[in-house]
Design an enzyme around this catalytic site. Structure first.
Site, PDB file in Angstrom:
ATOM      1  N   ARG A  82       0.863  -1.177   0.000  1.00 38.47           N
ATOM      2  CA  ARG A  82       0.000   0.000   0.000  1.00 38.47           C
ATOM      3  C   ARG A  82       0.903   1.232   0.000  1.00 38.47           C
ATOM      4  NH1 ARG A  82      -3.297  -3.057  -1.364  1.00 38.47           N
ATOM      5  NH2 ARG A  82      -5.311  -3.571  -0.441  1.00 38.47           N
ATOM      6  N   HIS A  93      -1.407  -0.635  -9.854  1.00 39.55           N
ATOM      7  CA  HIS A  93      -1.986  -1.501  -8.815  1.00 39.55           C
ATOM      8  C   HIS A  93      -2.569  -2.798  -9.388  1.00 39.55           C
ATOM      9  CE1 HIS A  93      -3.893  -1.559  -4.555  1.00 39.55           C
ATOM     10  NE2 HIS A  93      -3.668  -2.776  -4.996  1.00 39.55           N
TER      11      HIS A  93
HETATM   12  P1  NDP Z   1      -0.735 -10.938   5.463  1.00 41.34           P
HETATM   13  O1  NDP Z   1      -1.675 -10.246   6.375  1.00 41.34           O
HETATM   14  O2  NDP Z   1      -0.925 -12.389   5.175  1.00 41.34           O
HETATM   15  O3  NDP Z   1       0.770 -10.783   6.008  1.00 41.34           O
HETATM   16  C1  NDP Z   1       1.257  -9.578   6.522  1.00 41.34           C
HETATM   17  C2  NDP Z   1       2.707  -9.737   6.944  1.00 41.34           C
HETATM   18  O4  NDP Z   1       3.172  -8.478   7.421  1.00 41.34           O
HETATM   19  C3  NDP Z   1       2.899 -10.734   8.056  1.00 41.34           C
HETATM   20  O5  NDP Z   1       4.090 -11.447   7.891  1.00 41.34           O
HETATM   21  C4  NDP Z   1       3.002  -9.831   9.297  1.00 41.34           C
HETATM   22  O6  NDP Z   1       3.795 -10.363  10.331  1.00 41.34           O
HETATM   23  C5  NDP Z   1       3.672  -8.637   8.730  1.00 41.34           C
HETATM   24  N1  NDP Z   1       3.360  -7.448   9.539  1.00 41.34           N
HETATM   25  C6  NDP Z   1       2.163  -6.872   9.747  1.00 41.34           C
HETATM   26  N2  NDP Z   1       2.269  -5.797  10.571  1.00 41.34           N
HETATM   27  C7  NDP Z   1       3.589  -5.717  10.893  1.00 41.34           C
HETATM   28  C8  NDP Z   1       4.333  -4.841  11.702  1.00 41.34           C
HETATM   29  N3  NDP Z   1       3.771  -3.841  12.378  1.00 41.34           N
HETATM   30  N4  NDP Z   1       5.650  -5.056  11.812  1.00 41.34           N
HETATM   31  C9  NDP Z   1       6.250  -6.088  11.163  1.00 41.34           C
HETATM   32  N5  NDP Z   1       5.584  -6.957  10.359  1.00 41.34           N
HETATM   33  C10 NDP Z   1       4.276  -6.775  10.229  1.00 41.34           C
HETATM   34  O7  NDP Z   1      -0.727 -10.098   4.110  1.00 41.34           O
HETATM   35  P2  NDP Z   1      -0.451 -10.615   2.618  1.00 41.34           P
HETATM   36  O8  NDP Z   1       0.916 -11.195   2.545  1.00 41.34           O
HETATM   37  O9  NDP Z   1      -1.564 -11.435   2.123  1.00 41.34           O
HETATM   38  O10 NDP Z   1      -0.532  -9.234   1.813  1.00 41.34           O
HETATM   39  C11 NDP Z   1       0.288  -8.137   2.128  1.00 41.34           C
HETATM   40  C12 NDP Z   1      -0.320  -6.892   1.528  1.00 41.34           C
HETATM   41  O11 NDP Z   1      -0.182  -6.888   0.104  1.00 41.34           O
HETATM   42  C13 NDP Z   1      -1.832  -6.735   1.716  1.00 41.34           C
HETATM   43  O12 NDP Z   1      -2.137  -6.259   2.996  1.00 41.34           O
HETATM   44  C14 NDP Z   1      -2.196  -5.749   0.652  1.00 41.34           C
HETATM   45  O13 NDP Z   1      -2.088  -4.448   1.175  1.00 41.34           O
HETATM   46  C15 NDP Z   1      -1.123  -5.950  -0.410  1.00 41.34           C
HETATM   47  N6  NDP Z   1      -1.655  -6.447  -1.671  1.00 41.34           N
HETATM   48  C16 NDP Z   1      -1.351  -5.763  -2.825  1.00 41.34           C
HETATM   49  C17 NDP Z   1      -1.801  -6.200  -4.041  1.00 41.34           C
HETATM   50  C18 NDP Z   1      -1.393  -5.517  -5.291  1.00 41.34           C
HETATM   51  O14 NDP Z   1      -1.905  -5.859  -6.364  1.00 41.34           O
HETATM   52  N7  NDP Z   1      -0.486  -4.570  -5.244  1.00 41.34           N
HETATM   53  C19 NDP Z   1      -2.653  -7.405  -4.158  1.00 41.34           C
HETATM   54  C20 NDP Z   1      -2.885  -8.066  -2.909  1.00 41.34           C
HETATM   55  C21 NDP Z   1      -2.403  -7.595  -1.712  1.00 41.34           C
HETATM   56  P3  NDP Z   1       3.360 -11.693  11.178  1.00 41.34           P
HETATM   57  O15 NDP Z   1       3.309 -12.804  10.167  1.00 41.34           O
HETATM   58  O16 NDP Z   1       4.454 -11.857  12.132  1.00 41.34           O
HETATM   59  O17 NDP Z   1       2.029 -11.384  11.766  1.00 41.34           O
END
Ligand code: NDP
Length: 311
Positions: A226, A274
Protein backbone atom coordinates in the site's frame (compact mmCIF):
# COMPACT_ATOMS: atom_id res chain seq x y z
CA UNK A 1 -36.01 -23.62 4.11
CA UNK A 2 -34.95 -20.09 3.15
CA UNK A 3 -32.16 -19.80 0.58
CA UNK A 4 -28.86 -18.46 1.79
CA UNK A 5 -28.22 -14.99 0.41
CA UNK A 6 -24.92 -13.32 -0.39
CA UNK A 7 -24.54 -9.59 -1.00
CA UNK A 8 -21.82 -8.57 -3.46
CA UNK A 9 -20.30 -5.08 -3.29
CA UNK A 10 -17.35 -3.88 -5.37
CA UNK A 11 -16.78 -0.95 -7.66
CA UNK A 12 -13.79 -2.76 -9.20
CA UNK A 13 -14.80 -6.36 -9.82
CA UNK A 14 -17.20 -7.89 -12.33
CA UNK A 15 -20.35 -8.86 -10.36
CA UNK A 16 -21.74 -11.09 -13.11
CA UNK A 17 -18.53 -13.15 -13.31
CA UNK A 18 -18.54 -13.48 -9.53
CA UNK A 19 -22.22 -14.48 -9.41
CA UNK A 20 -21.74 -17.26 -11.93
CA UNK A 21 -18.50 -18.45 -10.28
CA UNK A 22 -20.19 -18.57 -6.86
CA UNK A 23 -23.33 -20.28 -8.16
CA UNK A 24 -21.18 -22.88 -9.94
CA UNK A 25 -19.96 -23.81 -6.44
CA UNK A 26 -23.20 -23.22 -4.52
CA UNK A 27 -26.16 -23.51 -6.92
CA UNK A 28 -28.66 -22.63 -4.15
CA UNK A 29 -26.94 -19.37 -3.21
CA UNK A 30 -28.96 -16.25 -3.93
CA UNK A 31 -26.35 -13.68 -5.03
CA UNK A 32 -27.52 -10.08 -4.82
CA UNK A 33 -25.51 -7.32 -6.36
CA UNK A 34 -25.43 -4.00 -4.54
CA UNK A 35 -27.48 -1.77 -4.69
CA UNK A 36 -30.09 -4.40 -5.61
CA UNK A 37 -30.29 -5.66 -2.02
CA UNK A 38 -33.89 -6.70 -1.54
CA UNK A 39 -34.72 -7.46 2.11
CA UNK A 40 -31.56 -6.70 4.15
CA UNK A 41 -32.71 -9.17 6.82
CA UNK A 42 -32.32 -12.00 4.30
CA UNK A 43 -28.62 -11.31 3.71
CA UNK A 44 -26.36 -13.89 5.43
CA UNK A 45 -23.05 -13.38 3.68
CA UNK A 46 -21.28 -10.32 2.35
CA UNK A 47 -18.49 -10.34 -0.24
CA UNK A 48 -17.16 -6.80 -0.30
CA UNK A 49 -14.34 -4.63 -1.59
CA UNK A 50 -13.93 -1.19 0.01
CA UNK A 51 -17.51 -0.82 1.22
CA UNK A 52 -18.36 2.76 2.29
CA UNK A 53 -18.60 3.67 5.99
CA UNK A 54 -21.94 2.59 7.46
CA UNK A 55 -22.37 -0.11 4.80
CA UNK A 56 -22.99 -2.93 7.25
CA UNK A 57 -25.70 -1.19 9.32
CA UNK A 58 -29.05 -2.88 8.75
CA UNK A 59 -27.75 -6.35 7.85
CA UNK A 60 -28.70 -7.99 11.10
CA UNK A 61 -28.42 -11.60 9.96
CA UNK A 62 -24.91 -11.62 8.58
CA UNK A 63 -22.84 -14.72 9.44
CA UNK A 64 -19.68 -13.97 7.46
CA UNK A 65 -18.02 -11.02 5.80
CA UNK A 66 -15.44 -11.81 3.12
CA UNK A 67 -13.05 -9.13 1.94
CA UNK A 68 -12.78 -9.38 -1.84
CA UNK A 69 -8.99 -9.15 -1.85
CA UNK A 70 -5.96 -9.66 0.37
CA UNK A 71 -5.52 -6.22 1.95
CA UNK A 72 -8.19 -5.54 4.54
CA UNK A 73 -7.17 -1.94 5.28
CA UNK A 74 -10.62 -0.65 4.23
CA UNK A 75 -12.17 -2.74 7.03
CA UNK A 76 -9.78 -1.53 9.71
CA UNK A 77 -10.83 1.09 12.27
CA UNK A 78 -14.53 1.21 11.41
CA UNK A 79 -17.39 0.79 13.84
CA UNK A 80 -20.05 -0.72 11.58
CA UNK A 81 -18.56 -4.22 11.24
CA UNK A 82 -20.90 -6.94 12.52
CA UNK A 83 -19.61 -9.32 15.22
CA UNK A 84 -19.10 -12.21 12.77
CA UNK A 85 -16.01 -13.90 11.31
CA UNK A 86 -14.18 -11.80 8.72
CA UNK A 87 -12.22 -13.58 6.01
CA UNK A 88 -10.07 -12.45 3.11
CA UNK A 89 -9.10 -13.94 -0.22
CA UNK A 90 -5.88 -15.81 -0.80
CA UNK A 91 -5.86 -18.23 -3.70
CA UNK A 92 -2.87 -19.85 -5.41
CA UNK A 93 -3.37 -17.74 -8.54
CA UNK A 94 -3.10 -14.56 -6.50
CA UNK A 95 0.01 -15.81 -4.69
CA UNK A 96 1.66 -16.80 -8.01
CA UNK A 97 0.88 -13.47 -9.66
CA UNK A 98 2.38 -11.55 -6.75
CA UNK A 99 5.50 -13.72 -6.67
CA UNK A 100 5.94 -13.23 -10.43
CA UNK A 101 5.75 -9.44 -10.10
CA UNK A 102 8.25 -9.37 -7.24
CA UNK A 103 10.64 -11.71 -9.09
CA UNK A 104 10.40 -9.55 -12.21
CA UNK A 105 11.06 -6.32 -10.31
CA UNK A 106 14.00 -7.73 -8.34
CA UNK A 107 15.59 -9.41 -11.38
CA UNK A 108 15.20 -6.19 -13.36
CA UNK A 109 17.39 -4.41 -10.82
CA UNK A 110 19.77 -7.31 -10.20
CA UNK A 111 20.48 -7.57 -13.96
CA UNK A 112 20.86 -3.77 -14.38
CA UNK A 113 17.99 -3.63 -16.89
CA UNK A 114 17.08 0.04 -16.14
CA UNK A 115 20.66 1.05 -17.08
CA UNK A 116 20.36 -0.88 -20.37
CA UNK A 117 16.98 0.70 -21.11
CA UNK A 118 18.55 4.13 -20.69
CA UNK A 119 21.64 3.18 -22.72
CA UNK A 120 19.46 1.88 -25.54
CA UNK A 121 17.68 5.24 -25.75
CA UNK A 122 21.15 6.76 -26.33
CA UNK A 123 22.11 3.98 -28.85
CA UNK A 124 24.93 3.16 -26.47
CA UNK A 125 26.55 -0.30 -26.02
CA UNK A 126 27.07 -0.03 -22.27
CA UNK A 127 28.62 -3.16 -20.77
CA UNK A 128 27.96 -3.71 -17.05
CA UNK A 129 29.53 -6.89 -15.73
CA UNK A 130 26.73 -9.03 -14.24
CA UNK A 131 26.90 -9.90 -10.56
CA UNK A 132 26.15 -13.33 -9.15
CA UNK A 133 22.58 -13.40 -7.88
CA UNK A 134 23.86 -14.79 -4.58
CA UNK A 135 25.69 -11.46 -4.08
CA UNK A 136 22.47 -9.46 -4.30
CA UNK A 137 20.89 -8.86 -0.90
CA UNK A 138 17.11 -8.60 -1.04
CA UNK A 139 15.01 -7.74 2.01
CA UNK A 140 11.31 -8.57 2.07
CA UNK A 141 9.25 -6.60 4.60
CA UNK A 142 6.18 -8.68 5.50
CA UNK A 143 6.16 -12.48 5.32
CA UNK A 144 2.45 -13.23 5.16
CA UNK A 145 0.34 -15.16 2.69
CA UNK A 146 1.82 -13.19 -0.23
CA UNK A 147 5.14 -12.07 1.26
CA UNK A 148 6.41 -15.51 2.34
CA UNK A 149 5.90 -17.20 -1.07
CA UNK A 150 7.54 -14.20 -2.79
CA UNK A 151 10.56 -14.40 -0.44
CA UNK A 152 10.82 -18.15 -1.05
CA UNK A 153 10.63 -17.64 -4.83
CA UNK A 154 13.47 -15.10 -4.62
CA UNK A 155 15.54 -17.52 -2.55
CA UNK A 156 14.91 -20.33 -5.06
CA UNK A 157 16.02 -17.99 -7.84
CA UNK A 158 19.37 -17.66 -6.08
CA UNK A 159 19.22 -14.29 -4.31
CA UNK A 160 20.55 -13.65 -0.81
CA UNK A 161 17.12 -13.17 0.77
CA UNK A 162 16.25 -11.79 4.17
CA UNK A 163 12.78 -11.31 5.61
CA UNK A 164 11.25 -9.16 8.32
CA UNK A 165 7.89 -9.66 10.02
CA UNK A 166 6.20 -9.04 13.31
CA UNK A 167 6.73 -12.54 14.67
CA UNK A 168 9.61 -15.02 14.10
CA UNK A 169 9.45 -17.07 10.90
CA UNK A 170 11.18 -20.16 9.61
CA UNK A 171 11.43 -20.07 5.81
CA UNK A 172 13.96 -22.27 4.01
CA UNK A 173 16.65 -20.15 2.40
CA UNK A 174 15.38 -16.90 3.91
CA UNK A 175 17.15 -15.32 6.88
CA UNK A 176 14.26 -14.01 8.96
CA UNK A 177 14.25 -11.41 11.72
CA UNK A 178 11.29 -9.91 13.52
CA UNK A 179 10.12 -6.95 15.51
CA UNK A 180 10.60 -3.20 15.37
CA UNK A 181 14.05 -3.35 17.00
CA UNK A 182 15.40 -5.41 14.09
CA UNK A 183 14.15 -3.02 11.39
CA UNK A 184 16.98 -0.47 11.28
CA UNK A 185 19.70 -3.09 10.87
CA UNK A 186 17.57 -4.89 8.31
CA UNK A 187 17.19 -1.78 6.18
CA UNK A 188 20.90 -0.99 6.37
CA UNK A 189 21.81 -4.48 5.23
CA UNK A 190 19.75 -4.90 2.04
CA UNK A 191 20.20 -3.26 -1.35
CA UNK A 192 16.75 -4.12 -2.68
CA UNK A 193 13.78 -3.73 -0.36
CA UNK A 194 10.40 -5.24 -1.20
CA UNK A 195 7.47 -3.84 0.79
CA UNK A 196 4.81 -6.50 1.38
CA UNK A 197 3.33 -5.22 4.66
CA UNK A 198 -0.37 -4.57 5.17
CA UNK A 199 -1.39 -0.98 5.84
CA UNK A 200 -2.19 -0.72 9.55
CA UNK A 201 -1.79 2.02 12.17
CA UNK A 202 1.67 0.53 12.92
CA UNK A 203 2.85 0.41 9.30
CA UNK A 204 1.35 3.71 8.11
CA UNK A 205 4.40 5.83 7.15
CA UNK A 206 6.73 3.13 8.52
CA UNK A 207 9.36 3.87 5.88
CA UNK A 208 9.92 7.57 6.49
CA UNK A 209 12.90 9.85 5.80
CA UNK A 210 14.90 8.35 8.69
CA UNK A 211 14.31 4.75 7.63
CA UNK A 212 14.97 5.40 3.93
CA UNK A 213 18.24 7.10 4.88
CA UNK A 214 19.35 3.86 6.53
CA UNK A 215 19.31 2.00 3.20
CA UNK A 216 22.67 1.58 1.46
CA UNK A 217 23.40 4.34 -1.08
CA UNK A 218 21.71 3.58 -4.40
CA UNK A 219 19.33 0.99 -2.90
CA UNK A 220 16.16 0.10 -4.79
CA UNK A 221 12.65 0.07 -3.37
CA UNK A 222 9.80 -2.10 -4.61
CA UNK A 223 6.38 -1.37 -3.11
CA UNK A 224 3.55 -3.78 -3.88
CA UNK A 225 1.51 -3.42 -0.69
CA UNK A 226 0.00 0.00 0.00
CA UNK A 227 1.37 3.41 -0.92
CA UNK A 228 0.96 4.88 2.56
CA UNK A 229 3.42 2.40 4.12
CA UNK A 230 6.16 4.55 2.54
CA UNK A 231 6.41 8.30 3.10
CA UNK A 232 6.02 9.39 -0.54
CA UNK A 233 7.64 12.81 -0.06
CA UNK A 234 10.71 11.31 1.60
CA UNK A 235 10.91 8.66 -1.12
CA UNK A 236 10.74 11.28 -3.88
CA UNK A 237 13.47 13.33 -2.16
CA UNK A 238 15.65 10.21 -2.02
CA UNK A 239 14.98 9.36 -5.67
CA UNK A 240 15.78 12.93 -6.76
CA UNK A 241 19.09 12.98 -4.95
CA UNK A 242 19.99 9.48 -6.18
CA UNK A 243 20.44 8.35 -2.57
CA UNK A 244 17.62 5.98 -3.47
CA UNK A 245 18.67 4.42 -6.76
CA UNK A 246 15.27 3.46 -8.08
CA UNK A 247 11.74 2.47 -7.23
CA UNK A 248 9.22 0.07 -8.69
CA UNK A 249 5.83 1.20 -7.51
CA UNK A 250 2.52 -0.61 -7.95
CA UNK A 251 0.74 1.29 -5.18
CA UNK A 252 0.46 4.95 -4.23
CA UNK A 253 -0.86 7.19 -1.47
CA UNK A 254 -3.49 8.44 -3.94
CA UNK A 255 -4.81 6.13 -6.65
CA UNK A 256 -5.12 6.51 -9.55
CA UNK A 257 -1.83 8.42 -9.42
CA UNK A 258 -2.77 11.96 -10.57
CA UNK A 259 -1.67 12.77 -14.14
CA UNK A 260 0.49 15.68 -12.98
CA UNK A 261 2.25 13.71 -10.21
CA UNK A 262 6.02 14.16 -10.13
CA UNK A 263 6.63 10.39 -9.99
CA UNK A 264 5.43 9.92 -13.58
CA UNK A 265 8.39 11.85 -14.97
CA UNK A 266 11.17 10.31 -12.88
CA UNK A 267 13.73 8.31 -14.91
CA UNK A 268 14.51 5.97 -12.03
CA UNK A 269 10.88 5.02 -11.28
CA UNK A 270 8.79 2.25 -12.83
CA UNK A 271 5.06 2.68 -12.32
CA UNK A 272 2.37 0.02 -12.67
CA UNK A 273 -1.31 0.69 -11.90
CA UNK A 274 -1.99 -1.50 -8.81
CA UNK A 275 -2.11 -4.91 -10.44
CA UNK A 276 0.82 -6.80 -8.95
CA UNK A 277 -1.77 -9.40 -8.00
CA UNK A 278 -5.46 -9.78 -8.64
CA UNK A 279 -8.13 -12.32 -7.86
CA UNK A 280 -9.69 -14.34 -10.63
CA UNK A 281 -13.33 -15.13 -9.68
CA UNK A 282 -13.25 -18.77 -10.85
CA UNK A 283 -10.31 -19.61 -8.55
CA UNK A 284 -11.25 -17.43 -5.58
CA UNK A 285 -14.95 -18.42 -5.61
CA UNK A 286 -13.94 -21.93 -4.54
CA UNK A 287 -12.53 -20.52 -1.30
CA UNK A 288 -15.49 -18.18 -0.74
CA UNK A 289 -17.88 -21.12 -1.20
CA UNK A 290 -15.81 -23.32 1.11
CA UNK A 291 -15.91 -20.62 3.79
CA UNK A 292 -19.70 -20.44 3.47
CA UNK A 293 -19.95 -24.23 3.79
CA UNK A 294 -17.78 -24.09 6.91
CA UNK A 295 -19.70 -21.24 8.52
CA UNK A 296 -22.96 -23.11 7.84
CA UNK A 297 -21.76 -25.94 10.10
CA UNK A 298 -20.29 -23.67 12.75
CA UNK A 299 -16.63 -23.86 11.67
CA UNK A 300 -14.32 -20.89 11.11
CA UNK A 301 -13.99 -19.71 7.47
CA UNK A 302 -10.82 -20.03 5.39
CA UNK A 303 -8.26 -17.19 5.62
CA UNK A 304 -9.85 -15.70 8.71
CA UNK A 305 -8.53 -12.26 9.49
CA UNK A 306 -8.96 -9.67 12.19
CA UNK A 307 -9.56 -6.02 11.34
CA UNK A 308 -9.12 -5.12 15.02
CA UNK A 309 -5.54 -6.43 14.78
CA UNK A 310 -5.09 -4.67 11.45
CA UNK A 311 -4.66 -7.71 9.19
P1 NDP B 1 -0.73 -10.94 5.46
O1 NDP B 1 -1.67 -10.25 6.37
O2 NDP B 1 -0.92 -12.39 5.17
O3 NDP B 1 0.77 -10.78 6.01
C1 NDP B 1 1.26 -9.58 6.52
C2 NDP B 1 2.71 -9.74 6.94
O4 NDP B 1 3.17 -8.48 7.42
C3 NDP B 1 2.90 -10.73 8.06
O5 NDP B 1 4.09 -11.45 7.89
C4 NDP B 1 3.00 -9.83 9.30
O6 NDP B 1 3.79 -10.36 10.33
C5 NDP B 1 3.67 -8.64 8.73
N1 NDP B 1 3.36 -7.45 9.54
C6 NDP B 1 2.16 -6.87 9.75
N2 NDP B 1 2.27 -5.80 10.57
C7 NDP B 1 3.59 -5.72 10.89
C8 NDP B 1 4.33 -4.84 11.70
N3 NDP B 1 3.77 -3.84 12.38
N4 NDP B 1 5.65 -5.06 11.81
C9 NDP B 1 6.25 -6.09 11.16
N5 NDP B 1 5.58 -6.96 10.36
C10 NDP B 1 4.28 -6.77 10.23
O7 NDP B 1 -0.73 -10.10 4.11
P2 NDP B 1 -0.45 -10.61 2.62
O8 NDP B 1 0.92 -11.20 2.54
O9 NDP B 1 -1.56 -11.44 2.12
O10 NDP B 1 -0.53 -9.23 1.81
C11 NDP B 1 0.29 -8.14 2.13
C12 NDP B 1 -0.32 -6.89 1.53
O11 NDP B 1 -0.18 -6.89 0.10
C13 NDP B 1 -1.83 -6.73 1.72
O12 NDP B 1 -2.14 -6.26 3.00
C14 NDP B 1 -2.20 -5.75 0.65
O13 NDP B 1 -2.09 -4.45 1.18
C15 NDP B 1 -1.12 -5.95 -0.41
N6 NDP B 1 -1.65 -6.45 -1.67
C16 NDP B 1 -1.35 -5.76 -2.82
C17 NDP B 1 -1.80 -6.20 -4.04
C18 NDP B 1 -1.39 -5.52 -5.29
O14 NDP B 1 -1.90 -5.86 -6.36
N7 NDP B 1 -0.49 -4.57 -5.24
C19 NDP B 1 -2.65 -7.40 -4.16
C20 NDP B 1 -2.88 -8.07 -2.91
C21 NDP B 1 -2.40 -7.60 -1.71
P3 NDP B 1 3.36 -11.69 11.18
O15 NDP B 1 3.31 -12.80 10.17
O16 NDP B 1 4.45 -11.86 12.13
O17 NDP B 1 2.03 -11.38 11.77
Amino acid sequence: MMRDTLLFYSAFDDPIAWRSALQAELPDLDVRIHPDIGDPEAVNYALVWKPPQGFFAGFRNLKLVTNLGAGIDSLVGRDDLPPVPISRLSDPGMVALMASYVLFAVIRYARDIPAFEQAQRRHEWRYIHPRALSAVKVGVLGLGELGAPAALALARAGFDVRGWARSPKDLPGVACVSGRAALDGFLADNEIIVVMLPLTPETDGLLGARELALLPAGAKLINVSRGAVVDETAMIDGLRSGRLGGATLDVFAVEPLPRDHVLWGMENVLITPHLASITVPEAAARDVAESIRRVRVGQPPLHRTDPARGY
